[in-house]
Design an enzyme around this catalytic site. Sequence first.
Site, short mmCIF file in Angstrom:
data_model
loop_
_atom_site.label_atom_id
_atom_site.label_comp_id
_atom_site.label_asym_id
_atom_site.label_seq_id
_atom_site.Cartn_x
_atom_site.Cartn_y
_atom_site.Cartn_z
N PHE A 122 4.94 9.62 1.56
CA PHE A 122 6.03 9.71 2.54
C PHE A 122 5.54 9.59 4.00
O PHE A 122 5.82 8.61 4.70
CB PHE A 122 6.78 11.02 2.29
N THR B 83 -0.84 8.61 -7.05
CA THR B 83 -0.33 9.61 -7.99
C THR B 83 1.16 9.33 -8.19
O THR B 83 1.70 8.36 -7.64
CB THR B 83 -0.48 11.04 -7.41
N ALA C 87 -3.76 12.47 2.42
CA ALA C 87 -3.76 12.56 0.95
C ALA C 87 -3.73 14.01 0.50
O ALA C 87 -4.56 14.81 0.91
CB ALA C 87 -5.01 11.87 0.39
N THR D 190 -0.21 21.79 7.57
CA THR D 190 1.19 22.20 7.45
C THR D 190 1.41 23.59 8.05
O THR D 190 0.49 24.42 8.08
CB THR D 190 1.59 22.23 5.95
N ASP D 191 2.64 23.84 8.48
CA ASP D 191 2.99 25.18 8.99
C ASP D 191 2.92 26.22 7.88
O ASP D 191 2.87 27.42 8.16
CB ASP D 191 4.37 25.17 9.66
N GLU D 192 2.91 25.77 6.61
CA GLU D 192 2.92 26.73 5.50
C GLU D 192 1.63 27.56 5.45
O GLU D 192 1.60 28.60 4.78
CB GLU D 192 3.15 26.03 4.16
N LEU E 290 13.73 18.65 -1.03
CA LEU E 290 15.11 19.10 -0.83
C LEU E 290 16.08 18.00 -0.38
O LEU E 290 17.09 17.74 -1.05
CB LEU E 290 15.16 20.26 0.18
N HIS F 296 8.94 32.56 -2.72
CA HIS F 296 9.65 31.66 -1.77
C HIS F 296 9.55 32.13 -0.31
O HIS F 296 10.06 33.21 0.04
CB HIS F 296 11.12 31.60 -2.20
P1 NAD Z 1 3.46 12.85 -0.49
O1 NAD Z 1 3.34 13.72 -1.70
O2 NAD Z 1 4.71 12.09 -0.26
O3 NAD Z 1 2.27 11.78 -0.51
C1 NAD Z 1 0.96 12.12 -0.83
C2 NAD Z 1 0.16 10.82 -1.03
O4 NAD Z 1 -1.19 11.17 -1.27
C3 NAD Z 1 0.63 9.96 -2.20
O5 NAD Z 1 0.68 8.60 -1.82
C4 NAD Z 1 -0.45 10.19 -3.25
O6 NAD Z 1 -0.62 9.08 -4.13
C5 NAD Z 1 -1.66 10.41 -2.39
N1 NAD Z 1 -2.72 11.18 -3.06
C6 NAD Z 1 -2.57 12.35 -3.75
N2 NAD Z 1 -3.76 12.72 -4.25
C7 NAD Z 1 -4.67 11.80 -3.85
C8 NAD Z 1 -6.08 11.64 -4.04
N3 NAD Z 1 -6.79 12.52 -4.76
N4 NAD Z 1 -6.69 10.58 -3.47
C9 NAD Z 1 -5.98 9.67 -2.75
N5 NAD Z 1 -4.65 9.75 -2.57
C10 NAD Z 1 -4.01 10.82 -3.10
O7 NAD Z 1 3.10 13.79 0.74
P2 NAD Z 1 3.71 13.82 2.22
O8 NAD Z 1 4.96 14.61 2.20
O9 NAD Z 1 3.69 12.45 2.76
O10 NAD Z 1 2.61 14.71 2.94
C11 NAD Z 1 1.47 14.09 3.53
C12 NAD Z 1 0.59 15.16 4.15
O11 NAD Z 1 1.33 15.87 5.14
C13 NAD Z 1 0.10 16.21 3.16
O12 NAD Z 1 -1.23 16.52 3.49
C14 NAD Z 1 1.01 17.40 3.40
O13 NAD Z 1 0.34 18.60 3.11
C15 NAD Z 1 1.29 17.26 4.88
N6 NAD Z 1 2.58 17.81 5.35
C16 NAD Z 1 3.75 17.42 4.76
C17 NAD Z 1 4.97 17.88 5.26
C18 NAD Z 1 6.29 17.47 4.67
O14 NAD Z 1 7.34 17.96 5.10
N7 NAD Z 1 6.33 16.54 3.71
C19 NAD Z 1 4.97 18.76 6.35
C20 NAD Z 1 3.76 19.14 6.91
C21 NAD Z 1 2.56 18.65 6.41
O1 TDX Z 2 15.92 21.71 -5.48
C1 TDX Z 2 15.57 22.36 -4.47
N1 TDX Z 2 16.37 23.39 -4.06
C2 TDX Z 2 16.07 24.18 -2.99
O2 TDX Z 2 16.82 25.11 -2.65
C3 TDX Z 2 14.37 22.08 -3.73
C4 TDX Z 2 13.47 20.96 -4.14
C5 TDX Z 2 14.08 22.89 -2.65
N2 TDX Z 2 14.89 23.91 -2.30
C6 TDX Z 2 14.52 24.75 -1.14
C7 TDX Z 2 13.11 25.31 -1.14
C8 TDX Z 2 12.75 25.36 0.32
O3 TDX Z 2 13.23 26.56 0.90
O4 TDX Z 2 14.57 23.90 0.01
C9 TDX Z 2 13.52 24.20 0.94
C10 TDX Z 2 12.68 22.96 1.15
O5 TDX Z 2 11.98 22.71 -0.06
P1 TDX Z 2 10.94 21.49 -0.23
O6 TDX Z 2 11.64 20.21 0.13
O7 TDX Z 2 10.30 21.60 -1.56
O8 TDX Z 2 9.92 21.76 0.98
P2 TDX Z 2 8.99 23.02 1.33
O9 TDX Z 2 8.70 23.86 0.16
O10 TDX Z 2 9.60 23.70 2.54
O11 TDX Z 2 7.62 22.27 1.74
C11 TDX Z 2 7.65 21.07 2.54
O12 TDX Z 2 7.38 21.35 3.88
C12 TDX Z 2 6.06 21.72 4.21
C13 TDX Z 2 6.69 20.01 2.01
O13 TDX Z 2 6.97 19.73 0.66
C14 TDX Z 2 5.26 20.46 2.20
O14 TDX Z 2 4.37 19.44 1.78
C15 TDX Z 2 5.03 20.76 3.64
O15 TDX Z 2 3.74 21.27 3.85
#
Ligand code: NAD
Ligand code: TDX
Length: 339
Positions: free
Chosen positions: A11, A36, A82, A125-127, A193, A279
């Site tokens: 993403f 993946t 990744a 991540t903020d987590e 979500l 959670h």
């Molecule tokens: P995503 O799950 O959509 O994508 C992860 C990608 O990494 C995929 O393309 C997957 O194939 C690849 N990958 C996984 N394992 C791998 C490996 N061993 N070697 C090479 N590639 C690998 O994740 P995202 O939501 O795009 O998140 C990207 C980064 O941002 C992550 O590090 C996540 O912790 C961080 N992040 C995400 C969010 C969010 O809201 N999605 C917020 C803050 C930080």
């Molecule tokens: O079906 C659902 N129902 C629901 O209530 C899903 C999938 C989630 N939720 C809730 C859980 C969380 O409170 O919605 C909120 C958001 O959930 P996710 O989309 O799974 O995100 P979150 O757990 O907050 O984590 C995301 O933000 C921080 C990303 O997946 C992480 O990669 C990032 O680090």
Amino acid sequence: MTIIVTGGAGFIGSNFIFHMLNKYPDYRIICLDCLTYAGSLSTLEPVMDNPNFRFVKESITDRAAVEKLFEEEHPDMVVNFAAESHVDRSIENPQVFLDTNIIGTSVLMDACRKYGIKRYHQVSTDEVYGDLPLDRPDMFFTETTPIHTSSPYSSSKAGADLLVLAYHRTYGLPVTISRCSNNYGPYHFPEKLIPLMIINALHDKPLPVYGEGLNVRDWLYVEDHCKAIDLVIHNGRVGEVYNIGGHNEMKNIDIVKLICKELGKPESLITYVTDRKGHDMRYAIDPTKIHNELGWLPETMFTDGIKKTIKWYLDNEAWWEPIVSGEYQNYYEKMYANR
Ligand code: NAD
Ligand code: TDX
């Protein structure tokens, strides 16, 4: 400038690649991704023919493959997206989170040490800060908030962050870390979500809200995150952590209701299901540091961003339909059937 972007078929990484190729036509971008379940080449289709882009299908945990790529490309920077990124999956199966998120990070940094690098950037991540109470709207995560994780996912990301800072202190590796709040926008994998609710609502399927839906997340449009990382890798101070977030806190239930409204679907689709284990209640970023030091501010308001995102899912069924009709169905059944 040659940059290895890991996880670029997912993403945020894919959105970052689009941003960089568009903004810096003389940069060479190499995407290292093992594809993946969360990664897809169809996501990178728009740039596959760009002569400044190369895709390499390998895992960041594969030391030999990573070193081979460094020998071939002599990267100036590595931006590590990744990761295994879904909290719910980490609760079911933590091991792969430790392998990719921690070991993978160390393999990348070892290659940076061995071959030399101008910048290693860790996308975090903020987590890693855990959560904040709902009744303290005055509290925010700053870069000095203690690490205090809740899930195997966030613990693995925190472990990686500590390792990155240790490689800086011990070996002088020129690192930066960014910790961002929840992203949303195009190419968001359907298990998360916002896309899950959009796609379920389009199919008139139940909208599974965990617990009472009162948990708060701080949403940022993905392009704003990409612009922030662009600033940090070029102008951020080595050894520093930068929080990224746009002061846009929303309760889950309000987001789901908004999606129903935008799609003209009834709120009766909303189903309250068993809460996620451990959670986190509330995430909220204080972005003062990145604003003061690098001049970053979010540009997309949530009201606009969510409309753009919903439109993207309506216009791009060809991207998500093959995902939700494949292996994803087994995942969905396992996670939601008896919830
Ligand atoms: P995503 O799950 O959509 O994508 C992860 C990608 O990494 C995929 O393309 C997957 O194939 C690849 N990958 C996984 N394992 C791998 C490996 N061993 N070697 C090479 N590639 C690998 O994740 P995202 O939501 O795009 O998140 C990207 C980064 O941002 C992550 O590090 C996540 O912790 C961080 N992040 C995400 C969010 C969010 O809201 N999605 C917020 C803050 C930080
Ligand atoms: O079906 C659902 N129902 C629901 O209530 C899903 C999938 C989630 N939720 C809730 C859980 C969380 O409170 O919605 C909120 C958001 O959930 P996710 O989309 O799974 O995100 P979150 O757990 O907050 O984590 C995301 O933000 C921080 C990303 O997946 C992480 O990669 C990032 O680090």
